[in-house]
Design a protein around this motif. Structure first.
Motif, PDB file in Angstrom:
ATOM      1  N   VAL A  76     -34.855   7.079   4.523  1.00 37.69           N
ATOM      2  CA  VAL A  76     -33.687   6.489   5.185  1.00 37.69           C
ATOM      3  C   VAL A  76     -32.992   5.524   4.224  1.00 37.69           C
ATOM      4  N   LEU A  77     -31.683   5.617   4.126  1.00 44.23           N
ATOM      5  CA  LEU A  77     -30.931   4.664   3.306  1.00 44.23           C
ATOM      6  C   LEU A  77     -30.948   3.283   3.966  1.00 44.23           C
ATOM      7  N   VAL A  78     -31.151   2.263   3.158  1.00 44.10           N
ATOM      8  CA  VAL A  78     -31.232   0.899   3.679  1.00 44.10           C
ATOM      9  C   VAL A  78     -29.856   0.424   4.128  1.00 44.10           C
ATOM     10  N   GLN A  79     -29.778  -0.047   5.376  1.00 41.64           N
ATOM     11  CA  GLN A  79     -28.583  -0.691   5.902  1.00 41.64           C
ATOM     12  C   GLN A  79     -28.986  -2.048   6.450  1.00 41.64           C
TER      13      GLN A  79
ATOM     14  N   HIS B  29     -39.440   4.364  -4.747  1.00 48.79           N
ATOM     15  CA  HIS B  29     -38.587   5.252  -5.546  1.00 48.79           C
ATOM     16  C   HIS B  29     -39.082   5.334  -6.988  1.00 48.79           C
ATOM     17  N   MET B  30     -39.688   4.250  -7.471  1.00 48.78           N
ATOM     18  CA  MET B  30     -40.202   4.210  -8.846  1.00 48.78           C
ATOM     19  C   MET B  30     -41.621   4.756  -8.954  1.00 48.78           C
ATOM     20  N   GLY B  31     -42.221   5.097  -7.813  1.00 52.93           N
ATOM     21  CA  GLY B  31     -43.553   5.701  -7.830  1.00 52.93           C
ATOM     22  C   GLY B  31     -44.703   4.728  -7.926  1.00 52.93           C
ATOM     23  N   LEU B  32     -44.513   3.465  -7.511  1.00 45.42           N
ATOM     24  CA  LEU B  32     -45.604   2.495  -7.563  1.00 45.42           C
ATOM     25  C   LEU B  32     -46.686   2.855  -6.555  1.00 45.42           C
ATOM     26  N   PRO B  33     -47.969   2.684  -6.911  1.00 45.79           N
ATOM     27  CA  PRO B  33     -49.056   2.955  -5.965  1.00 45.79           C
ATOM     28  C   PRO B  33     -49.094   1.912  -4.855  1.00 45.79           C
ATOM     29  N   MET B  34     -49.844   2.200  -3.801  1.00 41.56           N
ATOM     30  CA  MET B  34     -49.826   1.351  -2.609  1.00 41.56           C
ATOM     31  C   MET B  34     -50.285  -0.074  -2.894  1.00 41.56           C
TER      32      MET B  34
ATOM     33  N   LEU C 219     -29.674   1.549  -6.405  1.00 42.26           N
ATOM     34  CA  LEU C 219     -28.439   2.125  -5.873  1.00 42.26           C
ATOM     35  C   LEU C 219     -28.672   3.458  -5.169  1.00 42.26           C
ATOM     36  N   ARG C 220     -29.833   4.056  -5.373  1.00 42.97           N
ATOM     37  CA  ARG C 220     -30.165   5.301  -4.682  1.00 42.97           C
ATOM     38  C   ARG C 220     -30.832   5.055  -3.336  1.00 42.97           C
ATOM     39  N   THR C 221     -31.103   3.785  -3.024  1.00 39.23           N
ATOM     40  CA  THR C 221     -31.825   3.472  -1.790  1.00 39.23           C
ATOM     41  C   THR C 221     -30.964   2.793  -0.733  1.00 39.23           C
ATOM     42  N   VAL C 222     -29.763   2.312  -1.104  1.00 37.75           N
ATOM     43  CA  VAL C 222     -28.943   1.554  -0.145  1.00 37.75           C
ATOM     44  C   VAL C 222     -27.733   2.363   0.291  1.00 37.75           C
ATOM     45  N   SER C 223     -27.285   2.067   1.499  1.00 38.21           N
ATOM     46  CA  SER C 223     -26.096   2.712   2.052  1.00 38.21           C
ATOM     47  C   SER C 223     -24.855   1.989   1.549  1.00 38.21           C
ATOM     48  N   VAL C 224     -24.002   2.706   0.809  1.00 38.48           N
ATOM     49  CA  VAL C 224     -22.797   2.093   0.257  1.00 38.48           C
ATOM     50  C   VAL C 224     -21.794   1.793   1.370  1.00 38.48           C
ATOM     51  N   TYR C 225     -21.680   2.712   2.331  1.00 35.55           N
ATOM     52  CA  TYR C 225     -20.800   2.529   3.484  1.00 35.55           C
ATOM     53  C   TYR C 225     -21.657   2.647   4.747  1.00 35.55           C
ATOM     54  N   PRO C 226     -22.116   1.537   5.298  1.00 29.60           N
ATOM     55  CA  PRO C 226     -23.067   1.562   6.415  1.00 29.60           C
ATOM     56  C   PRO C 226     -22.518   2.240   7.662  1.00 29.60           C
TER      57      PRO C 226
ATOM     58  N   GLN D  87     -25.110   9.523   7.184  1.00 30.33           N
ATOM     59  CA  GLN D  87     -25.409   9.212   5.789  1.00 30.33           C
ATOM     60  C   GLN D  87     -26.018  10.417   5.075  1.00 30.33           C
ATOM     61  N   HIS D  88     -25.924  10.391   3.732  1.00 28.72           N
ATOM     62  CA  HIS D  88     -26.584  11.383   2.887  1.00 28.72           C
ATOM     63  C   HIS D  88     -27.516  10.653   1.936  1.00 28.72           C
ATOM     64  N   ARG D  89     -28.793  10.993   1.980  1.00 26.86           N
ATOM     65  CA  ARG D  89     -29.785  10.320   1.132  1.00 26.86           C
ATOM     66  C   ARG D  89     -29.439  10.432  -0.352  1.00 26.86           C
ATOM     67  N   GLY D  90     -28.990  11.592  -0.784  1.00 27.86           N
ATOM     68  CA  GLY D  90     -28.702  11.777  -2.196  1.00 27.86           C
ATOM     69  C   GLY D  90     -27.315  11.364  -2.615  1.00 27.86           C
ATOM     70  N   LEU D  91     -26.417  11.138  -1.652  1.00 31.11           N
ATOM     71  CA  LEU D  91     -25.032  10.764  -1.945  1.00 31.11           C
ATOM     72  C   LEU D  91     -24.621   9.594  -1.054  1.00 31.11           C
ATOM     73  N   PRO D  92     -25.143   8.403  -1.330  1.00 29.75           N
ATOM     74  CA  PRO D  92     -24.871   7.264  -0.446  1.00 29.75           C
ATOM     75  C   PRO D  92     -23.405   6.875  -0.386  1.00 29.75           C
ATOM     76  N   GLY D  93     -22.619   7.260  -1.388  1.00 27.87           N
ATOM     77  CA  GLY D  93     -21.202   6.917  -1.385  1.00 27.87           C
ATOM     78  C   GLY D  93     -20.309   7.938  -0.708  1.00 27.87           C
ATOM     79  N   ARG D  94     -20.920   9.007  -0.151  1.00 26.78           N
ATOM     80  CA  ARG D  94     -20.148  10.073   0.492  1.00 26.78           C
ATOM     81  C   ARG D  94     -20.695  10.325   1.894  1.00 26.78           C
ATOM     82  N   PRO D  95     -20.465   9.416   2.823  1.00 20.80           N
ATOM     83  CA  PRO D  95     -21.020   9.545   4.174  1.00 20.80           C
ATOM     84  C   PRO D  95     -20.228  10.529   5.035  1.00 20.80           C
TER      85      PRO D  95
END
Length: 344
Positions: free
Chosen positions: A113-116, A144-149, A277-284, A302-310
């Protein structure tokens, strides 16, 4: 529901999102019918934007990374922890530790889910909501960076407590004595807690350091700043750009994203900014926008891969009319249509 400025709220409209106090108590519940007194009070306590119910958008729901009940529980624990410090008692982080586990579980379930940042700010809850938002966004970047738990957990606690030094009575960020800066005071509060990793204390210490070595409190270069602090710095800067009740300045998410991009490589870590920038909603969802077609619309998806194109729902007539001609445009598919600006 729609996201609108408090000056545009009218008596009789229904609140779309619950408003909480600083310690997680409910000030106004979702679905309450707003009165003149309520609206005036919200303005007085620093509220600028709220969500309202709208029959035209009753099907529009905001996808939360963390549900309200979990947020309330964490804010309550934070309130208890901060009150302990203010009263001069020994800091006990056990309750925070327990809340973090629930928080991480919810974030992992909703990691796509994109962060709003939809929680409504007041002067009373600003510190708590800010800490919650920074924690949530930092963890999303870490995922998103693959950090372990185990590292995500350390990052979450560090981000949640990054500003804990601000409640220390000795804090004076304007002083020439850098040991009075809130970052240093936060480090002092956390560094000797056996139940916490020392890296968590370094998040409080280093989250205002800069990649170019011009940050505070020690002006250390980027290679000496810990990864957790670099991640927290991006989330902290973004949230402060969107909501800063003390200065009165407030950017829209798309403006804040552009500002964050401009700081990449100088103040903020470039790779972390890209992940962020891949995790937040540009236009909530719920935001009113003006399209390049000169039409007015509300963001409804919203689009997970295209946050700027809702996905937007276009309104062809005046808002006050009931027989509205409504159409939806997926901006990811209609590549010649753009959002010109956000209507506040």
């Amino acid at each position: 529901m729609r996201h609108i400025h408090i000056d545009n709220v009218e008596p009789g409209q229904f609140l779309g999102r619950t408003i909480f106090s600083g310690k997680g108590a409910i000030l106004l519940s979702e679905n309450v019918q707003l009165t003149v007194y309520m609206i005036t009070t919200l303005k007085r306590i620093g509220v600028t934007m709220i969500y309202i119910k709208d029959p035209q958008f009753e099907d529009v729901e905001i996808a939360d990374v963390v549900p309200e009940e979990t947020k309330r529980a964490v804010m309550q624990r934070m309130g208890e922890t901060f009150e302990t410090i203010r009263s001069g008692k020994e800091l006990n982080t056990r309750s925070i530790n327990g809340s973090i586990d629930n928080l991480l579980e919810e974030i992992m379930k909703n990691k796509e889910v994109l962060v709003q940042l939809s929680d409504i700010r007041t002067e009373d809850n600003e510190m708590y909501v800010h800490a919650m938002n920074v924690c949530m966004m930092s963890v999303m970047v870490g995922i998103h960076m693959g950090l372990p738990m185990n590292q995500l957990r350390e990052l979450a606690i560090g981000a949640l407590l990054h500003d804990i030094g601000k409640i220390d009575a000795l804090v004076d960020d304007e002083s020439d004595d850098l040991r009075k800066h809130h970052t240093w005071r936060g480090f002092e509060l956390l560094k000797n807690k056996r139940e916490l990793s020392l890296l968590i204390a370094h998040v409080a210490l280093q989250h205002h350091e800069r990649i170019d070595g011009e940050g505070l409190p020690r002006r250390i270069p980027g290679e000496q700043i810990h990864l957790y602090a670099k991640i927290t710095a991006v989330a902290d800067r973004y949230d402060n750009l969107l909501f800063n009740l003390s200065t009165g300045r407030r950017m829209q998410p798309h403006e804040a994203c552009e500002h964050i991009m401009a700081l990449a490589g100088s103040q903020l870590d470039r790779d972390i900014v890209i992940h962020f920038l891949r995790t937040v909603s540009v236009y909530p969802t719920g935001a009113s926008v003006r399209l390049s077609t000169r039409e007015t619309a509300v963001v409804v998806g919203q689009h997970r891969g295209l946050p700027g194109r809702p996905v937007v729902r276009v309104i062809q007539s005046d808002w006050s009319e009931r027989d509205l001609d409504v159409k939806e445009i997926d901006l990811a598919q209609h590549t010649t249509v753009f959002i010109d600006n956000v209507i506040v």
